[in-house]
Design an enzyme around this catalytic site. Structure first.
Site, short mmCIF file in Angstrom:
data_model
loop_
_atom_site.label_atom_id
_atom_site.label_comp_id
_atom_site.label_asym_id
_atom_site.label_seq_id
_atom_site.Cartn_x
_atom_site.Cartn_y
_atom_site.Cartn_z
N HIS A 95 47.97 49.04 43.18
CA HIS A 95 47.75 49.32 41.85
C HIS A 95 48.32 50.86 41.54
O HIS A 95 47.35 51.63 41.07
CB HIS A 95 46.26 49.10 41.73
CG HIS A 95 45.69 48.98 40.39
ND1 HIS A 95 45.00 47.97 40.03
CD2 HIS A 95 45.74 49.64 39.03
CE1 HIS A 95 44.77 48.23 38.48
NE2 HIS A 95 45.29 48.97 38.13
N TYR A 145 44.34 41.26 27.65
CA TYR A 145 43.61 42.15 26.53
C TYR A 145 43.73 41.99 25.26
O TYR A 145 42.88 42.10 24.41
CB TYR A 145 44.06 43.53 26.76
CG TYR A 145 43.24 44.09 28.14
CD1 TYR A 145 42.33 44.89 28.27
CD2 TYR A 145 44.33 43.93 29.41
CE1 TYR A 145 41.63 45.25 29.73
CE2 TYR A 145 43.81 44.57 30.62
CZ TYR A 145 42.63 44.96 30.76
OH TYR A 145 42.23 45.59 31.91
N GLU A 164 41.78 40.63 35.05
CA GLU A 164 41.30 41.78 34.30
C GLU A 164 41.39 41.43 32.78
O GLU A 164 42.14 40.58 32.23
CB GLU A 164 42.26 42.84 34.14
CG GLU A 164 42.25 43.82 35.53
CD GLU A 164 43.30 45.11 35.17
OE1 GLU A 164 43.55 45.40 34.16
OE2 GLU A 164 43.73 45.42 36.35
N GLU A 185 50.23 44.30 38.03
CA GLU A 185 51.15 44.55 36.78
C GLU A 185 52.47 45.39 37.06
O GLU A 185 52.63 46.53 36.76
CB GLU A 185 50.34 45.50 35.70
CG GLU A 185 49.08 44.79 35.40
CD GLU A 185 48.27 45.56 34.20
OE1 GLU A 185 48.72 46.87 33.86
OE2 GLU A 185 47.45 45.15 33.74
N ARG A 245 37.03 42.89 42.63
CA ARG A 245 38.28 43.18 42.96
C ARG A 245 38.61 44.79 42.82
O ARG A 245 38.33 45.44 41.86
CB ARG A 245 39.04 42.56 41.86
CG ARG A 245 40.67 43.10 41.93
CD ARG A 245 41.48 42.29 40.66
NE ARG A 245 42.64 42.61 40.92
CZ ARG A 245 43.43 43.35 39.89
NH1 ARG A 245 43.06 43.53 38.60
NH2 ARG A 245 44.71 43.87 39.91
N ASN A 284 46.09 39.42 33.66
CA ASN A 284 45.46 40.58 33.00
C ASN A 284 45.67 40.44 31.64
O ASN A 284 46.95 40.74 31.10
CB ASN A 284 45.81 41.80 33.45
CG ASN A 284 45.41 42.15 34.93
OD1 ASN A 284 44.85 41.34 35.60
ND2 ASN A 284 46.02 43.40 35.39
O1 IFM Z 1 43.08 50.71 33.19
C1 IFM Z 1 44.02 49.56 33.26
C2 IFM Z 1 44.34 49.16 34.58
O2 IFM Z 1 44.51 50.06 35.63
C3 IFM Z 1 45.43 48.19 34.40
N1 IFM Z 1 45.53 47.30 33.56
C4 IFM Z 1 45.03 47.69 32.18
C5 IFM Z 1 43.78 48.56 32.17
C6 IFM Z 1 43.13 49.05 30.88
O3 IFM Z 1 44.22 49.87 30.54
#
Ligand code: IFM
Length: 453
Positions: free
Chosen positions: A122, A301, A360, A167, A78, A299
């Site tokens: 992005h 985290y 992500e 995002e 990606r 995404n």
């Molecule tokens: O690096 C970023 C990415 O560009 C978008 N999502 C989160 C990642 C980590 O912060």
């Protein structure tokens, strides 16, 4: 011994990057200036005044980088297209050299047996459009649909997976309300307009991409955390609802035809974020935004804990996990794999997307090469393994998760944190541009090969 975890046949294992974070060559071969070029060149905006001027030099080293992907055995990659590389003034004249770059990249990936996933936006908006008001004005959404047309016409015969935006919440709130991302505005009433125009531009681009790339799958990527109150107090629950609503539902609800959530409309109104109500929404817009898509990209985290009376404004203080690297990555984000099962189930059972991708997920740990030239990033392996198990639980519960993209293929430019944060499964020496597969990349290779672990 733990049971074997096997993923469904055809599950796609990939890695992700973004144009501004890796390409460099910010003013080469006819590329126009982006809002990120402008932002990083303003001293004080980025830690150590780092810039993406060179970054990973991927614009020149892309062949090598495809070689790395092959070594890892990636099935999908990606990446994002830099809008000002294609349309230096944002609209109008096409920079053929820019298109050729991505065309060569796509061909190289296909030759290597790697499926390309394109993200159109992005965050690197052409500065020329920002000068006209950027995402606060409706004409930028129209320009985005034209840009989507140019790119999908050129690559749509070979690229079958398209993501309009990455995002949008981060682009809107960090870029236009909090001022920590380009273009650095601090005005919630601008940011709410921006959010709408981002969503509108997504909805306008979807049919354009479908027209140019028959049989393509088209979707959008949203960031989502596992939002929970730190206690059962009414104040903590309210804070959780507000944050979750602002960062996720404000985008997901309109995309799935539910309009802007009323509780957050009230919240933004109280904060002065909608001074003239929804004057920026025109008749028919919400239907455009809700254009049917083939998938949603998420995404994920971390968990976000919401504590209304947080000491020193740190909601994580004194919480369940000790402040050790196993539980807290160097971004200060909690390693909370259970949240990944949670968000997948939530999004699928609540919104009903046809399928989902984790577009992500990953961890920032700066483990350097050792004396033998290996990068023993056990902490990242631990993060990935536990998150893979969490995905697997969601699949078993019936969530149609079709693939996973680790963030990131390479250590790269982490926005306002510059090069201080390393998310890559490949180490990058920024002085020499040498790359080293970290132990996590080698471990990931085994997972891909076995389709599990
Ligand atoms: O690096 C970023 C990415 O560009 C978008 N999502 C989160 C990642 C980590 O912060």
């Amino acid at each position: 011994m733990a049971n074997k975890i096997l993923f469904p046949e055809n599950f796609l294992w990939g890695a992700a990057t973004a144009s501004y974070q890796i390409e460099g060559s910010w003013n080469k071969h006819g590329k126009g200036e982006s809002i990120w070029d402008r932002f990083v060149h303003t001293p004080g905006n980025i830690l150590n005044n780092d810039t993406g001027d060179v970054a990973n030099d991927h614009y020149r080293l892309w062949k090598k980088d495809i070689g790395l992907m092959k070594r890892i055995g990636l099935q999908a990659y990606r990446f994002s297209v830099s809008w000002p590389r294609i349309l230096p003034a944002g609209r109008g004249k096409v920079n053929q050299k820019g298109l050729d770059f991505y065309s060569r990249l796509v061909n190289g990936l296909l030759e290597a047996g790697i499926t390309p996933f394109i993200t159109l936006y992005h965050w690197d908006l052409p500065q020329a459009l920002e000068d006209e008001g950027g995402w606060t004005v409706r004409s930028t959404a129209e320009a985005f649909a034209d840009y989507a047309n140019v790119v999908s016409r050129a690559l749509g015969d070979r690229v079958r997976s398209w993501i309009t935006h990455n995002e949008p919440a981060v682009a809107a709130w960090l870029g236009y309300e909090m001022g920590v991302h380009a273009p650095g505005h601090r005005d919630l009433s601008k940011a709410t307009r921006v959010a709408h125009h981002l969503l509108l531009s997504h909805g306008q681009a979807v049919p354009v991409i479908r027209r140019n790339s028959p049989n393509a799958e088209v979707g959008i990527t949203l960031n989502i955390g596992w939002n929970v109150p730190a206690s059962n107090s009414a104040a903590d629950m309210k804070l959780t609802r507000e944050n979750d609503g602002k960062w996720f539902r404000w985008f997901a609800d309109p995309l799935y035809g539910r309009g802007y959530p009323s509780d957050i409309t009230k919240y933004f109104t109280e904060l002065g974020g909608l001074p003239n109500g929804f004057d920026f929404v025109q008749a028919g817009d919400m239907d455009v935004v809700a254009a049917p898509t083939d998938f949603i990209g998420l995404n994920y985290y971390s968990r976000n804990l919401h504590r209304s009376n947080a000491p020193d404004n740190d909601p994580q203080i004194d919480f369940q996990h000790p402040k050790t690297p196993e539980y807290w990555t160097e971004m200060g984000w909690e390693n909370y794999p259970e949240g990944l099962t949670g968000v997948l189930a939530r999004v699928y059972f609540h919104y009903g997307p046809r399928k989902l991708y984790i577009t992500e997920n990953g961890a920032s740990y700066s483990t350097p090469p050792d004396e033998n030239g290996n990068v023993p990033d056990e902490l990242r392996i631990n993060y990935l393994r536990t998150h893979f198990a969490a995905m697997h639980r969601a699949i078993q519960a019936g969530v149609p998760l079709a693939g996973y993209f680790v963030w990131s293929l390479l250590d790269n430019f982490e926005w306002s944190f510059g090069y201080s944060q390393r998310f890559g499964i490949v180490w990058v020496d920024y002085e020499t541009q040498k790359r080293i597969l970290k132990d996590s990349a080698k471990w990931y290779k085994g997972v891909i090969k076995k389709n599990g672990f």
